[in-house]
Design a protein around this motif. Structure first.
Motif, PDB file in Angstrom:
ATOM      1  N   ASP A 104      32.618  56.516  46.447  1.00  0.00           N
ATOM      2  CA  ASP A 104      33.022  56.238  45.008  1.00  0.00           C
ATOM      3  C   ASP A 104      33.894  54.876  44.762  1.00  0.00           C
ATOM      4  N   PRO A 105      33.159  53.888  44.906  1.00  0.00           N
ATOM      5  CA  PRO A 105      33.997  52.419  44.813  1.00  0.00           C
ATOM      6  C   PRO A 105      34.491  52.559  43.446  1.00  0.00           C
ATOM      7  N   THR A 106      35.976  52.145  43.411  1.00  0.00           N
ATOM      8  CA  THR A 106      36.818  52.168  42.118  1.00  0.00           C
ATOM      9  C   THR A 106      37.626  50.812  42.214  1.00  0.00           C
ATOM     10  N   LEU A 107      37.725  50.329  40.853  1.00  0.00           N
ATOM     11  CA  LEU A 107      38.373  49.284  40.469  1.00  0.00           C
ATOM     12  C   LEU A 107      39.855  49.663  40.165  1.00  0.00           C
ATOM     13  N   SER A 108      40.947  49.499  40.796  1.00  0.00           N
ATOM     14  CA  SER A 108      42.251  49.842  40.149  1.00  0.00           C
ATOM     15  C   SER A 108      42.772  48.536  39.743  1.00  0.00           C
ATOM     16  N   LEU A 109      43.484  48.536  38.637  1.00  0.00           N
ATOM     17  CA  LEU A 109      44.120  47.343  38.246  1.00  0.00           C
ATOM     18  C   LEU A 109      45.280  47.650  37.306  1.00  0.00           C
ATOM     19  N   ALA A 110      46.332  47.117  37.647  1.00  0.00           N
ATOM     20  CA  ALA A 110      47.642  47.615  37.174  1.00  0.00           C
ATOM     21  C   ALA A 110      48.431  46.301  36.705  1.00  0.00           C
ATOM     22  N   GLY A 111      49.270  46.401  35.658  1.00  0.00           N
ATOM     23  CA  GLY A 111      49.995  45.353  35.054  1.00  0.00           C
ATOM     24  C   GLY A 111      50.449  45.872  33.893  1.00  0.00           C
ATOM     25  N   ARG A 112      50.575  44.490  32.714  1.00  0.00           N
ATOM     26  CA  ARG A 112      51.594  45.014  31.470  1.00  0.00           C
ATOM     27  C   ARG A 112      51.152  43.830  30.466  1.00  0.00           C
ATOM     28  N   HIS A 146      44.666  51.190  35.284  1.00  0.00           N
ATOM     29  CA  HIS A 146      43.311  51.773  35.195  1.00  0.00           C
ATOM     30  C   HIS A 146      42.464  51.821  36.500  1.00  0.00           C
ATOM     31  N   GLN A 147      42.004  52.905  36.646  1.00  0.00           N
ATOM     32  CA  GLN A 147      41.025  53.232  37.822  1.00  0.00           C
ATOM     33  C   GLN A 147      39.562  53.351  37.177  1.00  0.00           C
ATOM     34  N   ILE A 148      38.763  52.473  37.349  1.00  0.00           N
ATOM     35  CA  ILE A 148      37.492  52.251  36.963  1.00  0.00           C
ATOM     36  C   ILE A 148      36.433  52.344  38.001  1.00  0.00           C
ATOM     37  N   PRO A 149      35.258  53.538  37.930  1.00  0.00           N
ATOM     38  CA  PRO A 149      34.506  53.549  38.925  1.00  0.00           C
ATOM     39  C   PRO A 149      33.428  52.449  38.702  1.00  0.00           C
ATOM     40  N   ILE A 150      32.937  51.720  39.756  1.00  0.00           N
ATOM     41  CA  ILE A 150      32.110  50.607  39.719  1.00  0.00           C
ATOM     42  C   ILE A 150      31.047  50.528  40.474  1.00  0.00           C
ATOM     43  N   GLY A 151      30.698  51.694  41.176  1.00  0.00           N
ATOM     44  CA  GLY A 151      29.342  51.920  42.011  1.00  0.00           C
ATOM     45  C   GLY A 151      28.034  51.749  40.989  1.00  0.00           C
ATOM     46  N   ALA A 152      28.166  51.631  39.796  1.00  0.00           N
ATOM     47  CA  ALA A 152      26.851  51.743  39.028  1.00  0.00           C
ATOM     48  C   ALA A 152      26.554  50.250  39.048  1.00  0.00           C
ATOM     49  N   TYR A 153      27.545  49.438  39.193  1.00  0.00           N
ATOM     50  CA  TYR A 153      27.446  48.014  38.899  1.00  0.00           C
ATOM     51  C   TYR A 153      27.285  47.233  40.418  1.00  0.00           C
ATOM     52  N   MET A 154      26.864  48.056  41.425  1.00  0.00           N
ATOM     53  CA  MET A 154      26.428  47.387  42.554  1.00  0.00           C
ATOM     54  C   MET A 154      25.156  47.755  42.972  1.00  0.00           C
ATOM     55  N   ASN A 155      24.527  46.907  44.241  1.00  0.00           N
ATOM     56  CA  ASN A 155      23.141  46.976  44.312  1.00  0.00           C
ATOM     57  C   ASN A 155      23.243  46.847  45.811  1.00  0.00           C
ATOM     58  N   PRO A 156      22.361  47.751  46.507  1.00  0.00           N
ATOM     59  CA  PRO A 156      22.203  47.670  48.038  1.00  0.00           C
ATOM     60  C   PRO A 156      21.756  46.359  48.462  1.00  0.00           C
ATOM     61  N   GLU A 186      42.562  46.210  43.037  1.00  0.00           N
ATOM     62  CA  GLU A 186      41.988  46.565  44.157  1.00  0.00           C
ATOM     63  C   GLU A 186      40.609  47.202  44.097  1.00  0.00           C
ATOM     64  N   VAL A 187      39.797  46.989  44.947  1.00  0.00           N
ATOM     65  CA  VAL A 187      38.575  47.732  44.928  1.00  0.00           C
ATOM     66  C   VAL A 187      38.575  48.636  46.050  1.00  0.00           C
ATOM     67  N   SER A 188      38.373  49.997  46.144  1.00  0.00           N
ATOM     68  CA  SER A 188      38.285  50.937  47.232  1.00  0.00           C
ATOM     69  C   SER A 188      36.928  51.205  47.405  1.00  0.00           C
ATOM     70  N   GLY A 189      36.495  51.974  48.596  1.00  0.00           N
ATOM     71  CA  GLY A 189      35.269  52.354  48.664  1.00  0.00           C
ATOM     72  C   GLY A 189      34.657  51.612  49.925  1.00  0.00           C
ATOM     73  N   GLY A 190      35.184  50.508  50.298  1.00  0.00           N
ATOM     74  CA  GLY A 190      34.495  49.480  51.092  1.00  0.00           C
ATOM     75  C   GLY A 190      34.695  50.214  52.703  1.00  0.00           C
ATOM     76  N   TYR A 191      33.768  49.817  53.458  1.00  0.00           N
ATOM     77  CA  TYR A 191      33.967  50.590  54.886  1.00  0.00           C
ATOM     78  C   TYR A 191      33.226  49.645  55.873  1.00  0.00           C
ATOM     79  N   ASP A 192      33.722  49.886  57.193  1.00  0.00           N
ATOM     80  CA  ASP A 192      32.843  49.234  58.487  1.00  0.00           C
ATOM     81  C   ASP A 192      32.667  50.212  59.270  1.00  0.00           C
ATOM     82  N   ILE A 193      31.623  50.578  59.940  1.00  0.00           N
ATOM     83  CA  ILE A 193      31.215  51.324  61.025  1.00  0.00           C
ATOM     84  C   ILE A 193      30.935  50.440  62.160  1.00  0.00           C
ATOM     85  N   PHE A 194      31.925  50.421  63.195  1.00  0.00           N
ATOM     86  CA  PHE A 194      31.678  49.843  64.371  1.00  0.00           C
ATOM     87  C   PHE A 194      30.772  50.910  65.350  1.00  0.00           C
TER      88      PHE A 194
END
Length: 808
Positions: free
Chosen positions: A364-372, A408-418, A450-458
């Motif tokens: 569930d890749p999510t863009l988290s943005l904080a500020g004021r 704000h936490q915004i799911p952004i998987g819809a804006y990614m492509n394989p 921050e953008v969560s959801g990234g991973y590496d499999i070794f």
């Protein structure tokens, strides 16, 4: 193992193993480690060079005047800072309380003059401007002093609702003062009072020529007196600030779902994508089973339709499973995050739309943005001032510019492509103002992205080894060493630490093992056939390289083996001698072997492994023996030493004594202690003389006498005599005779050289007449011995004291 019995079988086996594949059924690689990956490291905001900043006037490319964008102090700041918007207006007196002509209104070149009387102006009309905020006030005077003032002076004074003040005095001038032909004289009165529009309306300004009446010849000419008010003025405009950064080099956590696989029900693949078969009836497509990546989870399902389709008539459903076999019922997916599950199926339903792509994101890749947003925010138009967040050029959030903190936490998987390896994020703010002219500062500050959801499999990959391949060997040949570990590589384990396991289908045929990193193939003796070897090379994680190969051992027809004879074999002339020998043939039956000799007087017996030799002639000779199987012959030479030998034997042993008439009387009983004679009858059955023949006679195992025969001719017999005393006690006596006991004479037969005789011992009889030559009786001997002992002891006793006295 017998070649002639197994040849057909081996041929069949040979062609059979050729059909066995030598593929390398490598096991699947394993997961070594999984880690989170920061898809957007620029979000730390530590390096301003990672970001492209811009501030422009709205709808143009012109640089912004009041807005600036920057990355500093680990934050993005977009500052919109407007100054006051000021306008100045001149208000000229409309009335002259002093009734001075030509001094009202704006300067027009007409003036009133005076050398003494005052000239006053009031009636300033500010009614059109009272809604604006006053920022400064100046008095404007268009006047002229025609000549220098030495002792006279000119004064400007002001009366208003809060008081009276002398504003300015001109005196001691060097020449004329002219503010008519040039610009009017300006005097700031900001410090006089805190002006309001009503206070300004009460102002009366007076010019006064103060004449002393002596030498000065100047006059005051006044054209007009006014008030210039500087005030805040309403205005509007718009400026835009933006910050853009792109991260690259890592694939996005999203997977394409293959629409060419799965179950179709009223749907099919067409040129545009997945669509209903008749484009009117709702059809469905169910994907193949999807498994989540190791230690990750499925996020959300996304799909695209072609340009003529609409998303509203597409329904997405999903089913989950823990084992990939038993799935839950399908549930409608409303863009929410999927529940945790190991396996997933996706179902698409539509009637008129064409689906061009179906995807599922991971984690569930999510863009988290904080500020004021801080500042006063005054003058900012709430309808047209917005700030947006864009991912890959698509706006994912459109938010008002309103003062306060945000997170704000915004799911952004819809804006990614394989396969996508770039992630671009843009923060953009529109500052649109409709202001009363007052100064204002409004700033958008982003503290973290921050953008969560990234991973590496070794992965720990399987070892890779060069194939050993099938090996062809020959029976009775040498084994082989095949390098293995030096031809293996692994991504994480040292080749020398790889584990090797070998399974051998025929351990009785070959021995296959690992020896110092090499595969050692050792042939077992006299074995042929084929063996299938399954070799597994494993690394420390258990990943393996597996190879199956064949070892084919071709059968070889072994020659028979006739073992060597002693270097020289001694046999007796004309005497049949049996000589044993050893032979072998691992692949031929004895019945199929032949053994022959080049001598007619040598008879061969292969079954019993013996030779019957009857040598006709003395001397040295050689016998050639040939052992043959069906294909091969081997030869051995037997060297013989054929000798003519005597053959001594004892025919009989007779024990007796001589009689008075000189005859020898054989005895069966012997008196204890008596002297007797044994006659030994020795014969020579050989072909040559026997010289110096010794006969040893023993009595109950003790040598009693030794006799010698100087010469014994072939076929002759001789008598040897042994004399001895019978034992003085006991009941039986055994007399043994041995001829040539030292084996000094070579004979044809050494087993017939002994003879024996057993007799009974009896007590001796008492004889009255005993002459002087007869032996003393036993009693007499005992008596004499006792007397002698007494005499010896007595003599020792007599001599001992004498010696003692002598040494005293």
């Amino acid at each position: 193992m017998r070649a002639k019995l197994t040849s057909v079988f081996l041929c069949m086996m040979f062609f059979g193993v050729l059909l066995v594949p030598t593929l390398n059924p490598a096991s699947a690689r394993s997961v070594h480690e999984t880690t989170d990956y920061d898809l957007f490291p620029q979000g730390s905001l530590t390096d301003a060079s990672d970001w492209s900043m811009q501030a422009t006037t709205s709808f143009t490319s012109q640089p912004a005047t009041y807005t600036d964008a920057m990355v500093a102090d680990q934050r993005i700041t977009m500052v919109h800072q407007r100054p006051q918007n000021l306008d100045s207006m001149e208000y000229w007196g409309a009335n002259s309380p002093s009734a001075s002509d030509n001094v009202v209104g704006s300067p027009d070149g007409l003036f009133a003059w005076s050398t003494g009387p005052v000239m006053s102006v009031d009636g300033f009309d500010f009614s059109a401007s009272t809604q604006y905020i006053i920022t400064s006030v100046d008095v404007l005077v268009a006047f002229k002093v025609t000549d220098a003032l030495s002792i006279d002076s000119v004064r400007l004074s002001m009366d208003w609702s809060n008081g009276t003040d002398l504003m300015r005095t001109w005196s001691n001038t060097n020449g004329a003062i002219d503010y008519i032909n040039n610009s009017a004289y300006r005097l700031s009165i900001d410090s006089v009072d805190d002006w309001s529009w009503s206070m300004l309306s009460s102002i009366e300004l007076t010019m006064d020529y103060v004449s002393v009446g002596q030498s000065d010849d100047a006059r005051l000419e006044l054209d007009a007196i006014g008030i210039e008010v500087t005030m805040e003025s309403a205005w509007y405009g718009g400026e835009v600030a933006q910050a853009v950064s792109t991260a690259s080099g890592h694939q996005m956590p999203i997977q394409e779902i293959d629409m060419s696989q799965g179950e179709y029900n009223g749907m099919s693949l067409s040129v545009c994508g997945l669509e209903s078969t008749d484009m009117t009836t709702i059809g469905s497509w169910t994907s193949a089973v999807l498994q989540r990546p190791a230690e990750q989870y499925f996020g959300r399902i996304h799909f695209d339709v072609n340009e003529t389709g609409t998303e509203s008539n597409v329904s997405v459903q999903y089913a989950t499973s823990a084992d990939g076999e038993s799935f839950t019922a399908f549930t409608i997916h409303n863009t929410e995050a999927l529940p945790a599950a190991e396996y997933l199926k996706v179902r698409i339903l539509t009637d008129t739309s064409c689906i061009t792509s179906v995807r599922v994101d991971v984690n569930d890749p999510t863009l988290s943005l904080a500020g004021r947003i801080y500042g006063d925010g005054s003058g900012i138009d709430g309808n047209y001032s917005r700030w947006t967040i864009s991912v890959g050029g698509a706006t994912v959030a459109n938010l008002p510019v309103s003062v306060g903190e945000f997170n704000h936490q915004i799911p952004i998987g819809a804006y990614m492509n394989p396969g996508q390896t770039e992630l671009s994020i843009m923060v953009k703010s529109w500052f649109t103002w409709d202001s009363d002219g007052s100064a204002s500062t409004t700033a958008l500050e982003v503290n973290s992205i921050e953008v969560s959801g990234g991973y590496d499999i070794f992965y720990d990959e399987d070892p890779v080894c060069q194939l050993i391949g099938d090996q062809q060997l020959s029976e009775d040949g040498g084994g082989i060493f095949v390098p293995l570990l030096t031809r293996c590589t692994d991504d994480r384990t040292d080749p020398n630490l790889l584990n090797v396991e070998i399974e051998n289908s025929q351990p009785d045929l070959v021995d296959v093992s690992l020896d110092q990193g090499e595969v050692r193939v050792s042939l077992l003796s006299e074995q042929s056939g084929s063996a299938q070897i399954l070799m597994t090379v494993s690394d420390e994680a258990g990943n393996s390289h597996v190879e199956s190969f064949n070892i084919i051992v071709n059968s070889i027809d072994d020659a028979p083996v006739l073992n060597e004879f002693p270097s020289l074999v001694r046999v007796e002339h004309a005497v049949a001698t049996i000589l044993g020998f050893t032979w072998s043939d691992v692949d031929t039956l004895p019945a199929d072997l032949t053994l022959s000799s080049n001598k007619t007087w040598v008879e061969v017996d292969l079954i019993n492994s013996s030779l019957l030799i009857t040598a006709p002639t003395p001397g040295y000779t050689s016998v050639e023996l040939t052992l043959c199987d069906e294909t091969t012959c081997v030869e051995r030479v037997l060297d013989l030493d054929v000798r003519s030998l005597p053959d001594l034997r004892i025919d009989s042993v007779v024990v007796g004594e001589g009689s008075a008439d000189g005859t020898f009387v054989e005895l069966t009983e012997i008196e204890l202690g008596s002297y007797v004679t044994a006659r030994v009858y020795v014969a020579n059955g050989g072909f040559v003389n026997a010289e110096m023949v010794t006969i040893r006679c023993t009595v109950n195992g003790v040598v009693g006498d030794i006799a010698t025969i100087t010469t014994l001719e072939p076929g002759a017999m001789s008598i040897a005599t042994c004399e001895f005393q019978a034992p003085v006690e006991g009941q039986l006596i055994r007399v043994d005779a041995i001829v040539d006991g030292g084996e000094l004479i070579d004979e044809g037969d050494e087993t017939n050289n002994e003879g024996s005789k057993n007799l009974v011992l009896i007590e001796s009889s008492v004889v009255a007449d005993v002459n002087s030559d007869e032996a003393l009786s036993t009693t007499t001997i005992w008596i004499i011995s006792i007397i002698a002992l007494v005499v010896i002891i007595g003599g020792f006793t007599f001599l001992a004291p004498a010696k003692i006295r002598k040494y005293e």
